[in-house]
Design an enzyme around this catalytic site. Structure first.
Site, PDB file in Angstrom:
ATOM      1  CE  LYS A   5     -10.627   4.102   7.520  1.00 18.36           C
ATOM      2  NZ  LYS A   5     -11.200   2.927   6.813  1.00 18.36           N
ATOM      3  CB  VAL A  64     -10.439   5.611   2.138  1.00 16.93           C
ATOM      4  CG1 VAL A  64     -11.460   6.536   2.763  1.00 16.93           C
ATOM      5  CG2 VAL A  64      -9.493   5.077   3.194  1.00 16.93           C
ATOM      6  N   GLY A 112       0.767  -1.240   0.000  1.00 19.98           N
ATOM      7  CA  GLY A 112       0.000   0.000   0.000  1.00 19.98           C
ATOM      8  C   GLY A 112       0.793   1.283   0.000  1.00 19.98           C
ATOM      9  CG  ASP A 155      -8.226   0.780   9.483  1.00 19.93           C
ATOM     10  OD1 ASP A 155      -8.976   1.083  10.416  1.00 19.93           O
ATOM     11  OD2 ASP A 155      -8.628   0.243   8.444  1.00 19.93           O
TER      12      ASP A 155
END
Length: 179
Positions: free
Chosen positions: A131, A153, A44, A103
């Site tokens: 987040k 997202v 990512g 996250d």
């Protein structure tokens, strides 16, 4: 075609680029006179990290790790799996760990714990997105691009089932796509 899968666009290509540039300027100041090792968490982080290091105007080195708690699911499995370790030694080095999103915090907590055992001079965490509503561990990033709501997202490296990474913006995926 992929825009049809978006519920909304949170941050445009221009907003993302401007924020990454500002982060790079801050990192340039913070690492002036040092040779930081910028460590990307695959997969990512690679798009964000590429843009970020191009905006850092001080010498640096790169390395990568791979770890995940997601697999192909939209929800964390809770188990962090390490798939690739660093090639470089970090004893006495200033390390900047770069990830697309903070996250639940499980993956990054495990990585930070493991990297601290290797005695870096410093270890900082840089994320494009934070987040906090989903956090289940005690971890905070030192550098944050944007704080996002508890929505799914994608874009700028973030994916669903390996899709949408290449989007130049941050979008909220329609629930019908991932449920």
């Amino acid at each position: 075609m992929m825009e049809e899968d978006m519920k909304a666009i949170l941050y445009t290509k221009e907003e993302v680029a401007a924020r990454i540039q500002a982060m790079g300027e801050q990192l340039t100041r913070d690492y002036q006179g040092e040779l930081p090792l910028v460590v990307g968490v695959l997969r990512g982080s690679f798009i964000f990290m590429a843009d970020l290091v191009r905006s850092i105007q001080t010498p640096l080195e790169l390395d990568f790790v791979a770890a995940s708690s997601y697999g192909s699911w939209a929800v964390s499995t809770g188990t962090v799996e390490m798939r690739l370790d660093l090639e470089k030694e970090i004893i006495g080095r200033h390390v900047l760990l770069v990830e697309d999103i903070l996250d639940t915090g499980r993956t990054l907590s495990k990585l930070v714990t493991e990297l601290k055992k290797r005695h870096p001079a410093s270890l900082k965490l840089c994320v494009l997105l934070d987040k906090p509503e989903r956090r289940v561990t005690e971890i905070e990033a030192d550098y944050v691009g944007f704080t996002v709501p508890d929505e799914f997202v994608v874009g700028c490296g973030l994916d669903f089932n390996q899709k949408y990474r290449q989007l130049p913006y941050i979008g909220i995926l329609k629930p019908s796509i991932y449920q």
